[in-house]
Design a protein around this motif. Structure first.
Motif, mmCIF file in Angstrom:
data_model
loop_
_atom_site.group_PDB
_atom_site.id
_atom_site.type_symbol
_atom_site.label_atom_id
_atom_site.label_comp_id
_atom_site.label_asym_id
_atom_site.label_seq_id
_atom_site.Cartn_x
_atom_site.Cartn_y
_atom_site.Cartn_z
ATOM 1 N N TRP A 485 -39.203 7.170 -6.179
ATOM 2 C CA TRP A 485 -39.281 5.887 -6.852
ATOM 3 C C TRP A 485 -40.173 4.953 -6.041
ATOM 4 O O TRP A 485 -40.481 5.214 -4.872
ATOM 5 C CB TRP A 485 -37.887 5.242 -6.951
ATOM 6 N N ARG A 498 -29.806 -9.623 -13.076
ATOM 7 C CA ARG A 498 -28.917 -8.458 -13.071
ATOM 8 C C ARG A 498 -27.983 -8.478 -11.854
ATOM 9 O O ARG A 498 -27.085 -7.652 -11.733
ATOM 10 C CB ARG A 498 -29.737 -7.158 -13.056
ATOM 11 N N VAL A 552 -29.930 3.173 -7.889
ATOM 12 C CA VAL A 552 -29.354 3.634 -9.165
ATOM 13 C C VAL A 552 -30.473 4.015 -10.142
ATOM 14 O O VAL A 552 -31.638 3.661 -9.931
ATOM 15 C CB VAL A 552 -28.470 2.535 -9.792
ATOM 16 N N GLU A 553 -30.116 4.743 -11.190
ATOM 17 C CA GLU A 553 -31.095 5.202 -12.176
ATOM 18 C C GLU A 553 -31.737 4.046 -12.940
ATOM 19 O O GLU A 553 -32.913 4.073 -13.260
ATOM 20 C CB GLU A 553 -30.434 6.159 -13.169
ATOM 21 N N ASP A 554 -30.944 3.043 -13.243
ATOM 22 C CA ASP A 554 -31.407 1.888 -14.017
ATOM 23 C C ASP A 554 -32.499 1.135 -13.228
ATOM 24 O O ASP A 554 -32.231 0.492 -12.222
ATOM 25 C CB ASP A 554 -30.194 0.979 -14.268
ATOM 26 N N ASP A 555 -33.742 1.245 -13.696
ATOM 27 C CA ASP A 555 -34.876 0.668 -12.968
ATOM 28 C C ASP A 555 -34.702 -0.816 -12.684
ATOM 29 O O ASP A 555 -34.961 -1.287 -11.577
ATOM 30 C CB ASP A 555 -36.179 0.846 -13.759
ATOM 31 N N ASN A 556 -34.299 -1.557 -13.686
ATOM 32 C CA ASN A 556 -34.177 -3.007 -13.526
ATOM 33 C C ASN A 556 -33.113 -3.382 -12.515
ATOM 34 O O ASN A 556 -33.334 -4.220 -11.639
ATOM 35 C CB ASN A 556 -33.860 -3.657 -14.873
ATOM 36 N N LEU A 557 -31.965 -2.746 -12.647
ATOM 37 C CA LEU A 557 -30.877 -3.042 -11.714
ATOM 38 C C LEU A 557 -31.270 -2.635 -10.293
ATOM 39 O O LEU A 557 -31.045 -3.369 -9.333
ATOM 40 C CB LEU A 557 -29.608 -2.305 -12.144
ATOM 41 N N ARG A 558 -31.895 -1.478 -10.182
ATOM 42 C CA ARG A 558 -32.307 -0.987 -8.865
ATOM 43 C C ARG A 558 -33.285 -1.970 -8.214
ATOM 44 O O ARG A 558 -33.144 -2.345 -7.056
ATOM 45 C CB ARG A 558 -32.951 0.390 -8.993
ATOM 46 N N ASN A 559 -34.268 -2.383 -8.982
ATOM 47 C CA ASN A 559 -35.265 -3.293 -8.425
ATOM 48 C C ASN A 559 -34.670 -4.644 -8.053
ATOM 49 O O ASN A 559 -35.066 -5.250 -7.052
ATOM 50 C CB ASN A 559 -36.426 -3.467 -9.402
#
Length: 587
Positions: A485, A498, A552-559
């Motif tokens: 990533w 988020r 985490v998989e969720d791009d927005n949450l991860r970022n």
RNA sequence: GCCCCGGUAGCUCAGUUGGAUAGAGCAGCCGCCUCCUAAGCGGCAGGUCGGACGUUCGAAUCGUCUCCGGGGCACCA
């Protein structure tokens, strides 16, 4: 943030004054403070309580009136009245997201403030006599002074760091004689070393260098050196002070001025260089090293005395010249020129402080060991006698640190040369732990320095605890790469909204306080507040780390989460930098 | 004798300048690694803020007195 709320409150008060609700209030000082509990919001104001008397109104009623008069603001989520009449402000979560963005944008500059608005500060610290290596007592003053200087700089002051070198006077003469006598031993002279001389091994080293470079050039007959000198301590009618003074007198008589100076300066320069190196390895740097001798050679001592004379604060008595320090609150007057026409050490200090004043700083800070506190009133008196307000000079006192090893007090005595040097401490516990432990406690607090704790690489050790938080964040970004990533902090599309759970809110809240902590620590001269803050920040982070996965998989949450921990990393690194402690990327 | 600093949980210390139910870390007890470093996290227990009086809406914080610990009271540096 604080200033924004203060502005809102000011407007509300003005409105109440205009409509006649409040009269005769004079100037209202608005105090806002961070709350201790989340139920109380983010900021609390006690205005209604302090004004209750003047307003002749129940605090809660007054609070309600103030709240009603408060202009609307996007940054404020809600305002509540609580307890006896506190006005509690709940900030909108967007302000926290704003904080994260600010940190990432400002990076190294996050935390800087402009309280000082370019005012100049002179800060003098350590200033140990160059008669031997620094010991652990000097270390605390060094760490304290260096950290305070950094903090003031971040708060918008222009800081000048100075070391006052006592390169004149009797202690230096004693060093010179000590070096010379060791040198004479190397030349083959037989003599008994004076009990009041400097016994340390470093004196041999200086003498050896002197001998290597100059051969027997400074040699004299031992019998001549000890001619007509009163007995040393331990002998009949012995007096170690008179004994050493006799040796100094003979040394100056036997050696030419030039040769005496060479021996004297060999000691001075070697030790000064050593101190300089020691401090710079400790992360402590100076803008200038100010020589006491330069005051004498440029006649500044006489000029300073003339100045006091002109201002009418000197008088003669019993053959000595006295300074009327008692008119400024000192318990007695002090001698400036002795009966034997020699200037006292105090005379040098007068000249030195006049020189600081003449250089035009807005604020002068002296950092001394607490054992010198009796000296404060007379120096303050000097400032006033020179026609300046005494609070232009702040004298900060640092208490001693007592070392503990294995639960036992480490015994030290300067007399026998049996003291732990700063260098030994640094080698034993490392620079990071030493810097941190020294300023972890309030400076006027007597401090127990636990060597075993400072050395331990465990969760007991607060330095590692904070550094570990920094390293952990770095490792997360390593992991990110390994998982294929990527993350770009400059991406404007990262949805920080988020970030919603309690751990995230707490952490963001903590980050938002950083600039306040820096300013408060700086202007109150209390760098320990920063150490305290960093521990709390590290705790918030570690808690978050354990409670949630960032990658985490969720791009927005991860970022969003990566943005938050990156901001955390920046703040930890900034804080540690001010403390002179490294921020390792892995441990 | 006079002056300065300190006294807060068993230990080491914070306490935003007078605010809301006094907080951390160690030590003690109970839990948490198939998961980004367990050098980590959560929970429990632990207090007459040295003592007394006073100031006020309100005191660990300010004042007076007092007890204990450390330091200072030079024509030394």
């Amino acid at each position: 943030m604080k200033t924004h709320l203060t502005e809102l409150l000011k407007q509300a008060i003005d409105a109440l004054i205009n409509d006649g609700t409040l009269t005769n209030v004079g100037t209202v000082e608005i105090m806002l403070e961070r709350t201790k509990q989340r139920e109380h919001g983010d900021f609390a104001c006690n205005l209604a309580l302090t004004l209750t008397k003047i307003a002749k109104c129940k605090p809660r009623d007054l609070a309600q009136k103030i709240v009603n008069a408060l202009p609307a603001s996007d940054l404020v989520d809600k305002v509540e009245i609580a307890g006896p009449g506190f006005i509690n402000f709940f900030m909108a979560t967007s302000t926290l997201h704003n904080t994260v963005q600010q940190v990432l944008k400002l990076q190294q500059q996050y935390g800087q403030g402009n309280h000082g608005s370019g005012k100049t500060v002179h800060i003098e610290f350590v200033s140990a006599n160059p008669t031997g290596p620094l010991h652990v007592g000097h270390g605390r003053g060094a760490a304290y002074g260096a950290t305070l200087a950094n903090l003031l700089e971040q708060t918008g002051y222009k800081v000048h760091r100075e070391y006052y070198v006592n390169d004149a006077g009797r202690q230096m003469d004693i060093l010179a004689v000590s070096v010379w006598l060791r040198y004479l031993e190397l030349c083959g002279e037989k003599l008994v070393f004076p009990s009041n001389g400097y016994q340390g091994a470093y004196v041999y080293d200086i003498a050896a260098t002197l001998h290597r470079e100059n051969g027997d050039h400074f040699r004299a007959d031992a019998a001549e050196v000890f001619l007509e000198i009163s007995a040393d301590a331990g002998q009949e009618n012995g007096d170690k002070e008179a004994h050493i003074d006799g040796l100094i007198y003979n040394a100056k008589k036997i050696l030419s001025d030039k040769d005496y100076r060479t021996v004297h300066d060999a000691g001075l320069e070697t030790i000064l260089q050593d101190i300089n190196k020691d401090l710079s390895q400790f992360g402590v740097r100076y803008d200038t090293w100010f020589s006491e001798r330069s005051l004498i050679e440029s006649d500044k001592i006489n000029k300073a005395i003339d100045q006091l004379q002109k201002n009418g604060y000197l008088y003669k008595e019993n053959g000595a010249l006295w300074f009327k320090s008692s008119t400024f609150g000192d318990e007695k007057d002090r001698v400036v020129i002795r009966e034997n026409s020699q200037a006292t050490y105090f005379a040098s200090d007068i000249a030195y402080h006049l020189d600081k004043l003449d250089r035009g700083y807005d604020q002068i800070i002296d950092i001394w060991g607490a054992d010198h506190h009796g000296y404060v009133p007379r120096i303050k008196a000097v400032i006033e006698a020179m026609g300046q307000p005494s609070d232009k000079l702040a004298v900060l006192l640092v208490q001693f640190a007592i070392l503990y090893r294995g639960g036992e007090k480490v015994q030290m005595s300067t007399r026998s040369g049996e003291f732990v040097t700063l260098r030994e401490l640094r080698q034993e516990v490392g620079n990071d732990a030493a810097r941190f432990f020294y300023i972890m406690r309030k400076s006027e607090q007597h401090m127990d320095f636990d060597l075993d704790l400072a050395k331990s690489q465990s969760n007991d050790n607060p330095v590692y605890y904070i550094q570990y938080a920094h390293a952990r964040i770095c490792r997360v970004f390593e992991q990110l790469k390994q998982k294929g990533w990527s993350y770009d902090a400059s991406q404007p599309s990262i949805p920080l909204d988020r970030l919603t759970n309690d751990h995230e809110l707490d952490l963001m809240n903590r980050l938002s306080r950083f600039p306040e902590v820096i300013e408060s620590a700086a202007i109150n001269f209390e760098p320990h507040m920063l150490a305290q803050y960093l521990r709390d920040l590290a705790n918030d982070f570690h808690t978050y780390y354990n409670a949630h996965t960032f990658l985490v998989e969720d791009d927005n949450l991860r970022n969003a989460r990566l943005s938050l921990i990156l901001a955390t990393r920046v703040v930890i690194a900034n804080g540690l930098r001010y403390l002179g402690v490294s921020a390792p990327e892995e441990m």
